[in-house]
Motif scaffolding. Structure first.
Motif, PDB file in Angstrom:
ATOM      1  N   MET A  49      25.330  76.197  48.030  1.00 20.39           N
ATOM      2  CA  MET A  49      25.400  77.579  47.578  1.00 20.39           C
ATOM      3  C   MET A  49      24.041  78.040  47.083  1.00 20.39           C
ATOM      4  N   LYS A  50      23.785  79.288  47.347  1.00 18.03           N
ATOM      5  CA  LYS A  50      22.528  79.845  46.882  1.00 18.03           C
ATOM      6  C   LYS A  50      22.857  81.056  46.019  1.00 18.03           C
ATOM      7  N   PHE A  51      22.720  80.879  44.700  1.00 12.75           N
ATOM      8  CA  PHE A  51      23.075  81.971  43.809  1.00 12.75           C
ATOM      9  C   PHE A  51      21.965  83.010  43.788  1.00 12.75           C
ATOM     10  N   LEU A  52      22.352  84.251  43.712  1.00 14.66           N
ATOM     11  CA  LEU A  52      21.376  85.331  43.683  1.00 14.66           C
ATOM     12  C   LEU A  52      21.039  85.620  42.228  1.00 14.66           C
ATOM     13  N   ILE A  53      19.764  85.505  41.890  1.00 13.68           N
ATOM     14  CA  ILE A  53      19.357  85.777  40.511  1.00 13.68           C
ATOM     15  C   ILE A  53      18.534  87.051  40.495  1.00 13.68           C
ATOM     16  N   LEU A  71      36.285  81.208  32.316  1.00 13.97           N
ATOM     17  CA  LEU A  71      35.291  81.548  33.347  1.00 13.97           C
ATOM     18  C   LEU A  71      34.327  82.616  32.825  1.00 13.97           C
ATOM     19  N   SER A 127      30.395  81.809  32.008  1.00 10.68           N
ATOM     20  CA  SER A 127      29.355  82.531  32.759  1.00 10.68           C
ATOM     21  C   SER A 127      28.324  83.145  31.814  1.00 10.68           C
ATOM     22  N   ILE A 145      26.293  80.255  30.068  1.00  5.54           N
ATOM     23  CA  ILE A 145      25.275  79.652  30.945  1.00  5.54           C
ATOM     24  C   ILE A 145      24.075  80.585  31.077  1.00  5.54           C
ATOM     25  N   ARG A 146      24.360  81.860  31.179  1.00  2.37           N
ATOM     26  CA  ARG A 146      23.290  82.858  31.329  1.00  2.37           C
ATOM     27  C   ARG A 146      22.388  82.880  30.082  1.00  2.37           C
ATOM     28  N   LYS A 182      20.538  78.839  29.070  1.00  5.13           N
ATOM     29  CA  LYS A 182      20.202  78.108  30.290  1.00  5.13           C
ATOM     30  C   LYS A 182      19.343  76.872  30.036  1.00  5.13           C
TER      31      LYS A 182
END
Lengths: 157, 147
Positions: A1-5, A84, A88, A91-92, A95
């Motif tokens: 997976m490639k998360f969009l930041i 969830l 989220s 984590i943001r 980090k």
């Protein structure tokens, strides 16, 4: 997976307000959820025992499996969405913390173990009832702790 | 480890939670069709197929209302993770997601056909339920494989 930041939204005033609001809502949900389970299943070991297995002295019938399953079904849904959302945001904001990974595993693990133990207590034996109580309280306490940590970070930014 | 790697943990748990939600949901459905009084699951399934339990419109709405919201939200949340997948094309993910939404709608509304007497048997309900679970498991598998 490639998360969009996207760019750092941590200092965005609107987003900060929204995060504070949603975390406060979840915090209140957690407290009320614990109280609700107290009413439905019991506040102390004796009443939990009576709910799950009935009580011959007070002529109480054990809880119906349909009702218990419905409770577990709803609990799983509410738990995953509240956790969830909290995870989220956490984590943001945190980090760089190294303990995150374990905290998340314990949080989600106890969240999933609690309803499973409740069913196991109904079908198998009493020790699962204690396991349910411990995991239920633990995930609620951890989630409350996480909410407070998030709010502290958001307020002090 | 990049911090975005941590997002894999909640996503992985989400998949497990959903499997349990599906499992308890099916269990509750079978109980409502008389599983506790039947000998086994096979007998209950046959009973649903040939002579499903009668339900009122109120019973239908009571079940359909929360499920419309909950299933819709669950599919959306799980399927949106496919936006970040590097293993499956978005075209394929779109097909699966749309099919899942349609099958979920058919599954929720299937009992209406029985209530209003359009069909007597519950096979359409069983078929849509089985298809819904299989498609959802496929989507969960795709997300798990993409993690």
């Amino acid at each position: 997976m490639k998360f969009l930041i996207s760019k750092d939204l941590g200092y965005n005033k609107l987003l900060s307000f929204l995060m504070i609001a949603v975390v406060m809502s979840i915090l209140m949900y957690l407290v009320l959820d614990a109280v609700l389970h107290g009413y439905v299943i019991g506040f102390d070991l004796h009443s939990i025992d009576s709910t799950l297995y009935g009580n011959t002295e007070t002529f109480e019938e054990p809880v119906l499996i349909d009702s218990l399953l419905m409770q577990v079904h709803i609990d799983l849904f509410m738990t995953i969405f509240s956790l969830l959302t909290l995870a989220s945001i956490y984590i943001r904001l945190y980090k760089k913390e190294k303990a995150n990974r374990w905290l998340l595993h314990v949080l989600f693990g106890t969240g999933i173990a609690a309803p499973t133990f409740l069913l196991a207590a109904y079908f198998f034996s009493k020790p699962f009832m204690y396991a349910w109580l411990v995991t239920f309280l633990l995930w609620h306490l951890l989630a409350v702790m996480l909410s407070v940590i998030i709010l502290k970070k958001l307020y002090t930014k | 480890m990049k911090f975005t790697e941590l997002y894999r943990i909640p996503i992985a748990y989400l998949l497990v939670y959903i499997v349990l939600i599906l499992g308890t949901g099916i269990w509750i459905f079978l109980l409502s069709q008389g599983l506790d009084t039947e000998e086994n699951i096979g007998a209950t399934l046959q009973k649903v197929g040939f002579a499903p339990i009668e339900k009122s419109v109120y019973n239908f709405v009571e079940v359909a209302a929360p499920h419309m919201f909950a299933i819709g939200t669950l599919i959306f949340v799980v399927a949106h993770f496919m936006l970040f997948s590097t293993r499956f094309s978005q075209k394929f993910s779109l097909k699966i997601s749309v099919s899942l939404f349609i099958v979920a709608l058919i599954n929720i509304c299937a009992y209406l056909l029985i209530i209003f007497g359009f069909v007597v048997s519950g096979w359409i309900k069983l078929l849509s339920l089985a298809l819904f679970v299989l498609l959802f498991l496929l989507l969960l598998g795709m997300v798990a494989f993409s993690l």
